[in-house]
Every structure is written in structure tokens, then in C-alpha cells.
Design an enzyme around this catalytic site. Sequence first.
Site: not given
Ligand code: BES
Ligand code: ZN
Ligand code: MN
Length: 490
Positions: A258, A263, A270, A281, A340, A342, A344
Amino acid sequence: MNLEVISQPLASIDADLLVVGIAQDGNLSPEAQTLNSEWSGLLDRVKAEGGFKGKAYELDWLYPTPGKARRALLLGTGKTSAYDVRTARRLAAIAVRQARNKRASRVAIALPAAGSVSIEQVVQAIADGAITGLADSDLYKDQDNKGEIENLQVVVAEGGEAASAALERGRKIAAAVNFGRWLGDEPANIMTPVRAAEEARRWASECGIECQVLGEEELREAGMGSLLSVADGSKYPPQVVVLTYNGGGGPTLGLVGKGVTFDTGGISIKPAADMHYMKYDMCGAAAVISAIGGIAQIGLKANVIAIAGMVENMPSGTATRPGDVVRAANGKTIEIINTDAEGRLVLADALDLARKRGAERLVDVATLTGAIKVALGDVATGAMGNNEEWTSQVLAAAKATGEALWPMPLYPEYTDKLKSNIADMMNTGGRFGGALTAGAFLQQFVGDTPWVHLDVAGTAYTEKDHSWQMKGATGAMIRTLIELARSNAE
Ligand code: BES
Ligand code: ZN
Ligand code: MN
């Protein structure tokens, strides 16, 4: 920094700094014992009277020394049962960072080959730890007054060819880890998808591997509507980097990363607090790019393809909206509930591409979910997979390199939570088990190819300084991927 293996009594070493590892339990190592008697029992006295216990990462200075070395540093190696290559790596990193602080330029280090750690392993760990230990994340600060280590002597009881080979291996692994950390540490205004692809190309030619970069048009032609949708809000075009190494031997290993260069969350934006960390990210992409280069430099007998999906996730008038439906390259349709989620969407098309390009075993690396960070903290990476044997092999590779990796389940019930009214699936699975519904989503794009997903959201970067490493990107799973390529060729 010049590195060499030497076999010489510690008391006879002429250096600015002599570093000696001392365990918390048991006797001094044979080398340290000799030093102790040459120095009239000084090491015993430090333990008995000086309060030095030999706890892991504990340190104590001897200055001046009774011998040839100008200064000595005693480093605790902890309990022998817990001593492993990771401990040795960190100790070597602490040693060189301390040496640099003290302006010691000629350094010698002796860490025990004890417990589960062989001489070759300790030599490799010292080379690796010393080189990664000196790489800092303060990229845009003046580096002039940091000091420099000219020569590092790795002292072992018996040198020979195996030890020299181990030193070289450690050096190459460290170079790969440092490259991956650097990609992560560079801010997102610099390390854009196009710049990351350029850096991957440069690295590939340095490592002697093939590099192909797919631009927006090619991605559209390949039908990668899922990956492309993430880039819709950004002024930077997406790039998919494909690196290939044909070293022969074993089933073709596909490494997929990824690479979200930043992000923001997109329209599902966020909160501001901690958002700056989202430059990290792209650490999954950085890991697979670095690892395949390391694999090639070591010359492992393996066939490997690495695919990095580079995109930026921004909100704008052209960004994807919640509720939008996109079609992935494998034909499946996705209802985007949360922009968010994204990572996946990027991996879906990148995993599918890896299969189309001939990958027979898959591993993806991604900073995918905050949920894995809640579950495992910043200590362990989470592993999910569709094939027990392959998952065990990946876990074993992590264990061998001293990287913390913990298995997480992928029950079919997690897949059920992705059911959509309008499309084949949604990109989120509700509030609970977020790391696992993310894994279940990825599973829809790997078919029956043995696959393991590594969620490094908690481990790809640290928010705190350690004595062995400045805060910043860690290079998590790079060593594991290199070791996996080695074990996969067997
Ligand atoms: N890049 C984030 C995950 C992340 C969080 C990485 C903290 C490093 C530190 C990912 O893209 C994300 O935002 N995931 C969301 C998914 C949710 C919207 C289902 C999450 O984990 O909140
Ligand atoms: Zn992300
Ligand atoms: Mn995200």
C-alpha cells in the site's frame, strides 16, 4: 563507516571505544572473561559494586580504561533466554549512536553468540543494527555536527568466511531497511506518487532488477477502477510500480504494498490531530520495494515480483464520494461507504495485478487499519491469511529475523459484514473487528492463491525516540520479506 570482522583478544584492541556485551545471568562470555582478567577483575567489580546488572539495553561507561581502548561501554544483553537477533541488532545500534555522541570514530564491539544466537547471526545483526542505527529521520536538519564513525570492528571468537558473508548480508539488509525508512520519512509534499516511482526506478537499477511504472492511462486500460478512485481527489497522478527479480528457485513470490503517499481520509476526512503521521501511509509500498532490492543484492535464489500502488488520498471537488460504486480489475464492484478505507481499494487492484503477472504466493504489507493498532499496539504487526501453511511460513520468517508478527483470524463471518445493497461488497464492515473485515475485503481479490496480509499500521513508524532509533519509519517487515524469499526458495 568501514566494517570488518576481527578475532583478537579484547584487551589488545586499540580503539576509541570498545563495546562489550554483558548478560544479566550466567558468566561473562569467554572474550569478556579474558578482558576481565586482563583488567584485574574490573568487569566483576562493576557488576558487584557499580550496580550494573546487565539488563537488556542497560549501559555503563568505563573511562579511562586500564587497557588499550580509550573508553569502554558495557552493554546489558539481558537474560540469555530472551537474547535474540533483535536484541543484538538494537544493542549494536545503541553502541554506534553512543559512539557518535562521544565522538569516538574507531569502534570495536563484542556481543555474545549465546542462547539462540550463533556467531554468524550476531555478526549479521551487528552490521545490520549499526547501519540502521545511524540512519536518522531528521532529514531536513543540519547534519554537520553529528560525528562520524570511521571504522567498526566486529569482534568474534572465530572469524572466517561464514562470518564475512554474514557481515555482507547484514550490510545489504540494512541498506534495504534504510531505503524503506527514508521513503517513509520523506514528507508527502516531496514523496509524491511520481517521485516515489522515480526513486523505485533508481533503486531497481542500483539493485539490478527490472522496473516498470504504470501511469494513469495504463491503469485505466487495465480496468483498475478501485485503485484509481482513491487518486481522484489528488492533483498527483497515481502510479503502480512493478519490480521483477528472477533469481530462480521456488514458486514466484508476489509482494504487494500500500503506497498512499498521504491519507487525509478523503471526503470522509480524518481529524486534524495526528494527521501528519499519514505521510507514513506508504510504508507498505516502501517495504516491498526495499525488500525486493535487498533480495536481489544478496542474490537469493528466488523469483520475486513486487507491486507498489502509489496514490494520494485527498478531498476535493473531484474526489470519490461515500456511496460511489467502482469496478475493480477483477470485475467485482465495490460500494465505497467510507473514503478513508482507501488502502484496501488500492490493494484490491494491486493484488489482482500480482496474480495476473504470475505470482504464486502473495504477501501484502499495508498500514491498513487503526484497529490493528488498538489490538497490537506499536509492538507487533498483525498477520491474516487464507492458507495455514503459507501463513506459518511467513510467521516463521518473522521469528527468524526477530520481527514481532502475530496471527489474526479471517473467519467467513467477517466477509459477511461487507455485504452491500447495491454492489458485490462494501469497503467497510462496521465498527468492530476493523482489522479483520479489512483482511476479509482483501481476500476477495486473491482467489485461491496462498496469501498473507501484514497490517503494519502500528509498527511502520514510531512516535517516540528509542535509544537504538530515532522516532520515524521503522522499516517493519522488510527483514521478514527478505528472509521469506530465502526460505521460499528452499
Ligand atoms: N491509513 C489508515 C490506517 C492507519 C491508522 C494507519 C493509524 C496508521 C495509523 C487507513 O487508511 C484508515 O484510515 N483506516 C480506517 C478504516 C475505517 C474507515 C474502516 C481506520 O482504521 O480508521
Ligand atoms: Zn490509509
Ligand atoms: Mn484511510
